[in-house]
Design a protein around this motif. Structure first.
Motif: not given
Lengths: 106, 206
Positions: B89-92, B105
């Motif tokens: 899971i990439d917050y970006r 985030i």
């Protein structure tokens, strides 16, 4: 940044218990290592690996990704397990006989 | 079996079965849309919110007492809508949908917990629906891991090849790839083939 790739044979995996294999794999991935595993990862081990490793997700380490590549002439498969991190992208191409890993860092 | 079904119809007797049905799948496959279709149609409530932002469902959502009658069986369902499975899971990614960095985030943290909850839920269901997006390729790590884990646990399951309302859907590829497994092409959005999906589920219940 150091980039390290480890090749793990099926025999090496067989000689270990599931827990010790998983613990070892998690340590490698958290250190940023790319693991090339001979064969495929059992689905229940995949689920256990995810359950464990997702606890470490933060703003740098996003988790992991897997890719299994087949052979053209042989039935040999390779599974590439690698950390998904903020400043590195991995592209996997080729077959189990001729594997190409391209790493882009930012 | 047909005779038994007929007799049950004539005599008005139906076999009551209480079932915990888990809806699993990758992010954006349409799990909550399917859960909502079922719960709205049968008891008039929604299981969860659907938006275009990934990981909208970040907690396991349960709707109890959904009663469905199929093939001489009265199914008392607890519908368990699980968060989408992902290996990272990439917050970006969330920032592309207008979330601030702090919000992104926070969402990533909740989504990560959600994936863990969804994986744990595999041990708590009687039957599973694996929702796959039929506009995408069938073989991805999530589908393989999910189906493999259901098989290891001997949990009966049906693959719902969703989004057949879209022109780029290719449910026939899923039928071909998973030829030894039950695959039902559906549209959770329009309700197309949901009855067939329920029939397939009820066949898998004793």
């Amino acid at each position: 940044m150091d980039i390290s790739i480890e090749y793990v044979t099926r025999d090496y995996v067989r000689r270990q218990s599931v827990n010790s294999f998983l613990g070892d794999l998690i340590k490698k991935l958290l250190k940023g290592k790319i693991v090339v595993l001979e064969g495929v990862l059992n689905p229940s081990i995949q689920a256990k690996l995810l359950l464990e490793i997702l606890r470490y997700v933060d703003t740098y380490f996003f988790g992991i990704d897997f890719k299994t590549v087949d052979g053209i002439r042989s039935k040999r498969k390779l599974t590439i397990i690698y950390p998904k991190v903020k400043d590195r992208e991995l592209k996997i191409e080729g077959t189990s006989e001729h594997l190409c890993l391209s790493i882009t860092t930012s | 079996m047909i005779l038994l079904g007929l007799l049950q119809k004539i005599l008005g007797k139906t076999k009551k079965i209480s079932v915990r049905i888990g809806i699993f799948g990758e992010v954006g496959a349409g799990k909550t849309t399917l859960a909502n279709y079922l719960t709205k149609n049968y008891i008039g409530i929604e299981a969860g919110k659907v938006t275009g932002v990934p990981h909208e469902t970040r907690r396991v959502q349960e709707v109890e007492n959904v009663v469905i009658r199929r093939n001489g069986k009265e199914l008392h369902l607890t519908i368990v809508d699980t968060p989408g499975l992902a290996t990272y899971i990439d917050y970006r990614e969330f920032m592309k949908y207008g979330l601030s960095e702090t919000e992104a985030i926070q969402r990533a943290k909740e989504a990560t917990k959600g994936v863990i909850e969804a994986l744990r839920e595999l041990d708590n269901v009687d039957v599973a629906v694996v929702v796959v997006d039929s506009t995408k390729v069938p073989f991805n790590q999530i589908n393989i891991m999910l189906i493999g884990n259901l098989e290891i646990r001997k949990i009966p399951f049906v693959i719902a090849a969703n989004k057949i309302d879209r022109s780029d859907a290719k449910p026939e590829i899923f039928k071909e790839v998973f030829s030894n497994k039950p695959v039902v092409p559906i549209s959770a959005l329009t309700g197309e083939n949901i009855d067939e999906l329920l029939d397939e589920i009820s066949r898998r219940l004793r």
